[in-house]
Enzyme design. Structure first.
Site, PDB file in Angstrom:
ATOM      1  N   ARG A  36       5.670  -3.674  -0.967  1.00 18.66           N
ATOM      2  CA  ARG A  36       4.740  -3.980   0.107  1.00 18.66           C
ATOM      3  C   ARG A  36       5.072  -5.342   0.719  1.00 18.66           C
ATOM      4  NH1 ARG A  36      -1.553  -2.994  -1.194  1.00 18.66           N
ATOM      5  NH2 ARG A  36      -1.020  -0.799  -0.842  1.00 18.66           N
ATOM      6  N   GLU A  52       7.643   5.476  -0.871  1.00 17.68           N
ATOM      7  CA  GLU A  52       6.805   6.637  -0.582  1.00 17.68           C
ATOM      8  C   GLU A  52       7.340   7.893  -1.255  1.00 17.68           C
ATOM      9  OE1 GLU A  52       3.923   6.789   0.544  1.00 17.68           O
ATOM     10  OE2 GLU A  52       3.704   4.790   1.402  1.00 17.68           O
ATOM     11  N   TYR A 135       2.582  13.913   5.167  1.00 12.96           N
ATOM     12  CA  TYR A 135       2.037  12.668   4.642  1.00 12.96           C
ATOM     13  C   TYR A 135       3.036  11.523   4.781  1.00 12.96           C
ATOM     14  CZ  TYR A 135       1.329   8.795   1.647  1.00 12.96           C
ATOM     15  OH  TYR A 135       1.250   7.503   1.226  1.00 12.96           O
ATOM     16  N   ASP A 153      -3.297  11.122   1.842  1.00 16.14           N
ATOM     17  CA  ASP A 153      -2.818  11.451   0.500  1.00 16.14           C
ATOM     18  C   ASP A 153      -4.022  11.787  -0.388  1.00 16.14           C
ATOM     19  OD1 ASP A 153      -4.020   9.028   0.169  1.00 16.14           O
ATOM     20  OD2 ASP A 153      -2.555   8.303  -1.278  1.00 16.14           O
ATOM     21  N   CYS A 221     -22.048   5.358   2.609  1.00 15.76           N
ATOM     22  CA  CYS A 221     -21.258   6.429   2.002  1.00 15.76           C
ATOM     23  C   CYS A 221     -22.196   7.577   1.634  1.00 15.76           C
ATOM     24  CB  CYS A 221     -20.543   5.920   0.751  1.00 15.76           C
ATOM     25  SG  CYS A 221     -19.702   7.209  -0.182  1.00 15.76           S
TER      26      CYS A 221
END
Length: 363
Positions: A36, A52, A135, A153, A221
Site C-alpha cells: 500500500r 490483488e 473485482y 470483495d 447502520c
DNA sequence: CACGCGTGGAC
DNA sequence: TGTCCAAGCGT
C-alpha cells in the site's frame, strides 16, 4: 433548508456524508501494508496488481512473505514477464489456488509484450488480462489509477449488506450490493474509499462479533439498529464433499526422491508430486498398488503406519503412503525424475505433497 | 449460475 | 472435530 432536517438524524437511505466520514476514518486508521502506498503517494500499479492477485481468497498474513519474495526477485512487471513459468510456480508453492500463478505469469507476459510493460489504466483494459476479473479490475483501476469505481470483495459485501440490511442472498444480491456500495464513493479518492471499506471489513465489521462501537458508519447502520448484523450477508447453505482415498509412493534412490509433474489443467495443475494412484471416493487402500503398474517391480514396498489427511475446498482426502528404497542406478519411469532431497524446499510441491513426503521419509 | 480450485487460522 | 472463512477467477 429546514432546521429539523439539519438536526434530526438522517434516515439511512439519505446519508450523503458517508463517503466523507469513510475517508476521514481511513486517514486516521488505515492499515500499513507492504503493497500500500503511503498517504498522498502514488500507488505502483505493479505492486497493486501483484498484491490483488495474491489476496484473492487469501489472508493478508499469508500473502505478506510471498509478496516480499516476489518483489525482491522481480521488481517490475517486465522482469516477471521474462521469468520462466517454473520459477514463478516454485515461488508460489504453498500459497494455494495455483491457476493464479499461471495467470499471473501470463498477465506479466501480456503486459510486457503487448502493452510495452505498462498496465492498462482502465477497468475494461485490465479486465481483458488473464487472472483479472471484475473485482480485481475495479480494484486496480481505483487504487492505482484513481478511476471512480467501487470494487466489491467479500469484505465490502459484508459491510454493505449489514449497512443496508440486504435480505437477498448471495450470489443473487451481487448487483444490488454493487449499486449500494457505489453510493459510498465521493467525488474523488475512489481507491481510498474502497480500501477504507476493506479495512473496516477486516478489522471492525468482522464475520463474527463485529466491533460496531468503533465503526465510522455505525450511527445509521441498518443491521446494527436491528441487532442482527452478524446474520449478514445472507447466503444459501453449501454441500460438503465426499471423502476420497488414494495411495502415494515415496521412492528414494540414495539421497534422491522420485517425482513427476501434474497435468497443467485441473487440481494442483502443473505442480510437482510423488507418483500415486487416482484419488477416488469409495476406494479401499488395498486396491491402490494395482493402480501404479509402472512401479510394481521397483523394489520392496513398506507401508507406512497411519494415513496422510488433507482437506481441499470441495473434498477431504486420505492417502496411504508406501515407501521403497531402490538401487543407485535405477532409472526413473517415463515422465518421472529424481530430485535431491536437499533441494525439496525449492520444488513446486503443494502442501498435501509436503505432508506425504514428510510421512514417507520419517521427517 | 454452479462448480472446481489450496491453504491456514479461528472458534 | 467440524465448519467457516480470507482482497475471486475461469469455465
Amino acid at each position: 433548508m429546514s432546521q429539523s432536517r439539519a438536526t434530526k438524524r438522517r434516515p439511512q437511505q439519505d446519508a450523503p456524508d458517508r463517503p466523507a466520514r469513510l475517508l476521514a476514518w481511513y486517514d486516521r486508521h488505515r492499515r500499513t501494508l507492504p503493497w500500500r502506498a503511503k498517504a498522498g503517494e502514488r500507488a505502483d500499479p505493479y505492486r497493486v496488481w501483484l498484491s490483488e492477485i495474491m489476496l484473492q481468497q487469501t489472508t493478508v498474513r499469508a500473502v505478506g512473505p510471498y509478496f516480499e519474495k516476489f518483489v525482491a526477485r522481480w521488481p517490475d512487471v517486465t522482469l516477471l514477464g521474462r521469468a520462466s513459468l517454473d520459477d514463478v510456480l516454485r515461488m508460489w508453492a504453498g500459497l494455494g489456488y495455483y491457476s493464479r500463478a499461471r495467470n499471473l505469469h501470463a498477465c506479466a507476459v501480456a503486459v510486457t509484450g503487448d502493452h510495452g510493460g505498462v498496465f492498462p489504466d482502465t477497468e475494461e483494459g485490465l479486465r481483458a488480462l488473464p487472472g483479472i476479473g471484475p473485482y480485481t479490475a475495479a480494484a486496480i483501476a481505483a487504487i492505482a489509477f484513481d478511476r471512480r469505481t467501487m470494487p466489491v470483495d467479500g469484505n465490502i459485501e459484508r459491510v454493505v449488506t449489514r449497512l443496508y440490511a440486504i435480505e437477498e442472498a448471495l450470489p443473487q444480491a451481487k448487483p444490488l450490493i454493487k449499486e449500494m456500495a457505489t453510493t459510498l464513493l465521493g467525488p474523488a479518492r475512489a481507491g481510498d474509499s474502497a480500501q477504507a471499506l476493506m479495512d473496516i471489513g477486516a478489522t471492525i465489521c468482522t464475520p463474527k462479533k463485529p466491533a460496531c462501537a468503533l465503526c465510522p458508519l455505525n450511527d445509521d447502520c441498518a443491521g446494527r439498529i436491528r441487532g442482527d448484523q452478524e446474520t449478514f450477508p445472507r447466503k444459501a447453505p453449501k454441500k460438503s464433499g465426499v471423502l476420497r482415498r488414494g495411495a502415494a509412493f515415496v521412492v528414494t534412490r540414495g539421497g534422491e526422491l522420485l517425482v513427476r509433474s501434474r497435468p497443467e489443467k485441473g487440481l494442483l495443475g502443473g505442480m510437482t508430486e510423488v507418483p500415486g494412484s487416482q484419488w477416488q471416493a469409495g476406494l479401499e487402500d488395498a486396491a491402490a498398488l494395482a493402480q501404479a503398474p509402472e512401479l510394481k517391480g521397483v523394489g520392496r514396498w513398506h507401508r507406512k503406519a497411519g494415513v496422510v489427511t488433507h482437506v481441499f475446498t470441495h473434498f477431504p482426502l486420505e492417502l496411504v503412503v508406501y515407501s521403497a528404497s531402490v538401487a543407485s542406478r535405477t532409472r526413473a519411469p517415463d515422465g518421472m525424475r529424481w530430485v535431491p532431497v536437499e533441494t525439496l524446499d525449492g520444488e513446486a510441491f503443494p502442501n498435501v505433497m509436503r505432508k506425504v513426503i514428510a510421512h514417507g521419509l520419517d521427517l
